[in-house]
Design a protein around this motif. Structure first.
Motif, PDB file in Angstrom:
ATOM      1  N   VAL A 135      67.221   6.997  24.759  1.00 37.90           N
ATOM      2  CA  VAL A 135      67.327   7.757  23.512  1.00 37.90           C
ATOM      3  C   VAL A 135      67.422   9.230  23.903  1.00 37.90           C
ATOM      4  N   VAL A 136      68.560   9.826  23.597  1.00 35.44           N
ATOM      5  CA  VAL A 136      68.873  11.151  24.133  1.00 35.44           C
ATOM      6  C   VAL A 136      68.956  12.185  23.013  1.00 35.44           C
ATOM      7  N   VAL A 137      68.349  13.339  23.239  1.00 34.20           N
ATOM      8  CA  VAL A 137      68.554  14.473  22.322  1.00 34.20           C
ATOM      9  C   VAL A 137      69.805  15.194  22.823  1.00 34.20           C
ATOM     10  N   PRO A 138      70.891  15.180  22.034  1.00 34.85           N
ATOM     11  CA  PRO A 138      72.134  15.746  22.565  1.00 34.85           C
ATOM     12  C   PRO A 138      72.073  17.273  22.680  1.00 34.85           C
ATOM     13  N   GLY A 139      72.562  17.774  23.807  1.00 35.77           N
ATOM     14  CA  GLY A 139      72.776  19.219  23.932  1.00 35.77           C
ATOM     15  C   GLY A 139      74.242  19.450  23.575  1.00 35.77           C
ATOM     16  N   GLN A 140      74.809  20.540  23.970  1.00 35.40           N
ATOM     17  CA  GLN A 140      76.251  20.780  23.783  1.00 35.40           C
ATOM     18  C   GLN A 140      76.689  20.519  22.336  1.00 35.40           C
ATOM     19  N   LEU A 141      75.989  21.133  21.384  1.00 32.51           N
ATOM     20  CA  LEU A 141      76.307  20.828  19.981  1.00 32.51           C
ATOM     21  C   LEU A 141      77.699  21.328  19.576  1.00 32.51           C
ATOM     22  N   GLY A 142      78.177  22.354  20.278  1.00 29.32           N
ATOM     23  CA  GLY A 142      79.532  22.840  20.015  1.00 29.32           C
ATOM     24  C   GLY A 142      80.555  21.747  20.310  1.00 29.32           C
ATOM     25  N   LYS A 143      80.359  21.078  21.442  1.00 28.48           N
ATOM     26  CA  LYS A 143      81.267  19.985  21.834  1.00 28.48           C
ATOM     27  C   LYS A 143      81.145  18.823  20.850  1.00 28.48           C
ATOM     28  N   LEU A 144      79.897  18.503  20.475  1.00 26.18           N
ATOM     29  CA  LEU A 144      79.681  17.397  19.538  1.00 26.18           C
ATOM     30  C   LEU A 144      80.382  17.708  18.210  1.00 26.18           C
ATOM     31  N   ALA A 145      80.253  18.939  17.746  1.00 24.95           N
ATOM     32  CA  ALA A 145      80.883  19.340  16.479  1.00 24.95           C
ATOM     33  C   ALA A 145      82.404  19.199  16.577  1.00 24.95           C
TER      34      ALA A 145
ATOM     35  N   LEU B  91      71.523   6.950  20.742  1.00 22.63           N
ATOM     36  CA  LEU B  91      71.022   5.749  21.423  1.00 22.63           C
ATOM     37  C   LEU B  91      72.101   5.239  22.364  1.00 22.63           C
ATOM     38  N   CYS B  92      71.749   5.139  23.639  1.00 27.00           N
ATOM     39  CA  CYS B  92      72.725   4.705  24.651  1.00 27.00           C
ATOM     40  C   CYS B  92      72.205   3.475  25.394  1.00 27.00           C
ATOM     41  N   THR B  93      73.149   2.647  25.831  1.00 23.68           N
ATOM     42  CA  THR B  93      72.766   1.497  26.650  1.00 23.68           C
ATOM     43  C   THR B  93      73.434   1.613  28.018  1.00 23.68           C
ATOM     44  N   ASP B  94      72.788   1.047  29.049  1.00 23.65           N
ATOM     45  CA  ASP B  94      73.345   1.124  30.407  1.00 23.65           C
ATOM     46  C   ASP B  94      74.710   0.452  30.480  1.00 23.65           C
ATOM     47  N   THR B  95      74.803  -0.730  29.840  1.00 21.28           N
ATOM     48  CA  THR B  95      76.070  -1.462  29.815  1.00 21.28           C
ATOM     49  C   THR B  95      76.420  -1.739  28.355  1.00 21.28           C
ATOM     50  N   ASP B  96      77.466  -2.508  28.130  1.00 23.50           N
ATOM     51  CA  ASP B  96      77.926  -2.656  26.745  1.00 23.50           C
ATOM     52  C   ASP B  96      78.168  -4.121  26.400  1.00 23.50           C
ATOM     53  N   THR B  97      77.198  -4.965  26.755  1.00 20.67           N
ATOM     54  CA  THR B  97      77.345  -6.397  26.482  1.00 20.67           C
ATOM     55  C   THR B  97      76.896  -6.693  25.045  1.00 20.67           C
TER      56      THR B  97
ATOM     57  N   ALA C 264      58.945  13.394  19.562  1.00 18.58           N
ATOM     58  CA  ALA C 264      58.810  12.612  20.801  1.00 18.58           C
ATOM     59  C   ALA C 264      58.464  11.158  20.469  1.00 18.58           C
ATOM     60  N   ALA C 265      57.595  10.962  19.463  1.00 15.21           N
ATOM     61  CA  ALA C 265      57.195   9.588  19.109  1.00 15.21           C
ATOM     62  C   ALA C 265      58.387   8.810  18.547  1.00 15.21           C
ATOM     63  N   VAL C 266      59.199   9.482  17.740  1.00 13.09           N
ATOM     64  CA  VAL C 266      60.375   8.818  17.150  1.00 13.09           C
ATOM     65  C   VAL C 266      61.333   8.389  18.268  1.00 13.09           C
ATOM     66  N   ALA C 267      61.597   9.286  19.198  1.00 11.40           N
ATOM     67  CA  ALA C 267      62.520   8.965  20.295  1.00 11.40           C
ATOM     68  C   ALA C 267      61.936   7.861  21.184  1.00 11.40           C
TER      69      ALA C 267
ATOM     70  N   VAL D 118      63.154   3.090  15.925  1.00 11.78           N
ATOM     71  CA  VAL D 118      63.201   4.554  15.790  1.00 11.78           C
ATOM     72  C   VAL D 118      63.091   4.949  14.311  1.00 11.78           C
ATOM     73  N   TRP D 119      63.888   4.275  13.485  1.00 11.43           N
ATOM     74  CA  TRP D 119      63.977   4.611  12.054  1.00 11.43           C
ATOM     75  C   TRP D 119      62.643   4.333  11.354  1.00 11.43           C
ATOM     76  N   LEU D 120      62.040   3.186  11.667  1.00 13.54           N
ATOM     77  CA  LEU D 120      60.754   2.848  11.033  1.00 13.54           C
ATOM     78  C   LEU D 120      59.645   3.787  11.507  1.00 13.54           C
ATOM     79  N   THR D 121      59.696   4.169  12.764  1.00 10.42           N
ATOM     80  CA  THR D 121      58.686   5.110  13.279  1.00 10.42           C
ATOM     81  C   THR D 121      58.819   6.446  12.548  1.00 10.42           C
TER      82      THR D 121
END
Ligand SMILES: Cc1cc2nc3c(=O)[nH]c(=O)nc-3n(C[C@H](O)[C@H](O)[C@H](O)COP(=O)(O)O)c2cc1C
Length: 320
Positions: free
Chosen positions: A144-154, A231-237, A131-134, A251-254
């Motif tokens: 920062v999302v923990v992905p579900g649907q790992l079958g789809k991701l794979a 990691l997702c952003t609302d828009t893509d500017t 939780a702290a990392v996210a 995230v990485w340093l934490t």
């Protein structure tokens, strides 16, 4: 008016230099103007096949900006970061300010963080640490999302891997960035062989012509054994991409502070249509900018080189 001593400038330069960057291209420079330090985006660093729009270059500059900010705070100064449209960011150095324990721990983690493209130890990371990392990556407009649907991701990652593996122009470019890290051509950038992994996804990190691709079921099982964040952003500017890179580095340093290791995956996201499919299949709340996998280390990861610090400063008369 110069406010930084040579020693202090060295602290900032080393911190920026240690940031992660796409193919270890280190696409940044520093311009010091009194109390303001510009982090410049080196647009001459081009990865035409891997990063045709310079998106990962911006993410890399965002990660470097986090390191720059932490280094200023570690020097005991307040600081303010502003994303820029003509540079990447400007950090304004403020008044003396005691460094918080958290910032100092993150600053110290800069030197220990490395891309860990190896399998992790089977030990699960406790919920509080996960939780702290996210949480370290959360900010306005960022999720920062923990992905579900790992079958789809794979399924999606497997598809992307096969396409990239068979794309000869892509592989030529990757070969260039992984071949010139040693011997007569070495200048301090690129990804050394020792930092890569010969194994199949999800630990390969960068898919090469000889990377084995497991079937989707095996890949889904392996993904389930790791901890993943998207990691997702609302828009893509442009600013979103910079901010996403900054968040990725927090995230990485934490994770590093918590004795965890990880690696980042953006390679498949560059394939046409991949990002949109990821959003719909995983029901993501925004535009995916990077995938981060993490866990406890099993074996240590090899370091990657860095360009000489002098290269960080533009020669008189302009950037490279
Ligand atoms: C925006 C960005 C994208 C990256 N994409 C990938 C990737 O797709 N696969 C991978 O293995 N590493 C990826 N990396 C990690 C870099 O290759 C790595 O940071 C660089 O080689 C320096 O090594 P270090 O992280 O050990 O310091 C990425 C890093 C950044 C900042």
């Amino acid at each position: 008016m110069t406010v930084l001593t040579t020693e202090q400038l060295g602290v900032l330069a080393r911190a920026v230099s240690r940031a992660p960057s796409v193919h270890n291209s280190q696409p940044w420079q520093l311009l010091v103007r009194g109390t303001e330090v510009d982090l410049l985006e080196r647009r001459d660093v081009e990865l035409r096949r891997h990063d045709p729009n310079g998106r990962d270059r911006l993410l890399s500059c965002g990660a470097a900006a986090t390191n720059l900010e932490l280094a200023v705070r570690a020097l005991g100064r307040d600081c303010h970061l502003e994303w820029r449209s003509d540079a990447a960011a400007t950090v304004t150095i403020g008044r003396p300010h005691a460094t918080s324990a958290r910032d100092f721990a993150l600053y110290r983690a800069i030197a220990r963080r490395r891309s860990h493209r190896r399998p992790f130890s089977p030990e699960r990371v406790p919920e509080a640490a996960r939780a702290a990392v996210a949480a370290a990556g959360e900010a306005a407009g960022l999720h920062v999302v923990v992905p579900g649907q790992l079958g789809k991701l794979a399924e999606l990652l497997g598809f992307a891997t096969r396409v990239l593996r068979d794309d000869r122009a892509y592989q030529r470019e990757l070969e260039f960035w992984t071949a010139h890290t040693h011997g007569w051509g070495a200048i301090g950038d690129g990804v050394p062989e020792a930092a890569l992994s010969p194994e199949a996804l999800p630990v390969a990190g960068l898919v090469r012509a000889r990377t084995p691709v497991p079937d989707d079921v095996v890949l889904a099982r392996r993904l389930a054994a790791e901890h993943l964040l998207v990691l997702c952003t609302d828009t893509d500017t442009r600013t979103d991409r910079l901010a996403a890179g900054a968040a990725l580095q927090r995230v990485w340093l934490t994770a590093t502070v918590k004795a965890l290791v990880g690696s980042v995956l953006t390679q498949p996201l560059h394939l046409t249509g991949f990002r949109a499919r990821l959003v719909s299949e995983l029901a993501l709340p925004g535009v995916p900018q990077a995938i981060f996998r993490f866990g406890y280390p099993d074996v240590p990861a090899a370091p990657s080189p860095r360009l000489p610090l002098g290269e960080l400063f533009p020669p008189p008369g302009g950037t490279r």
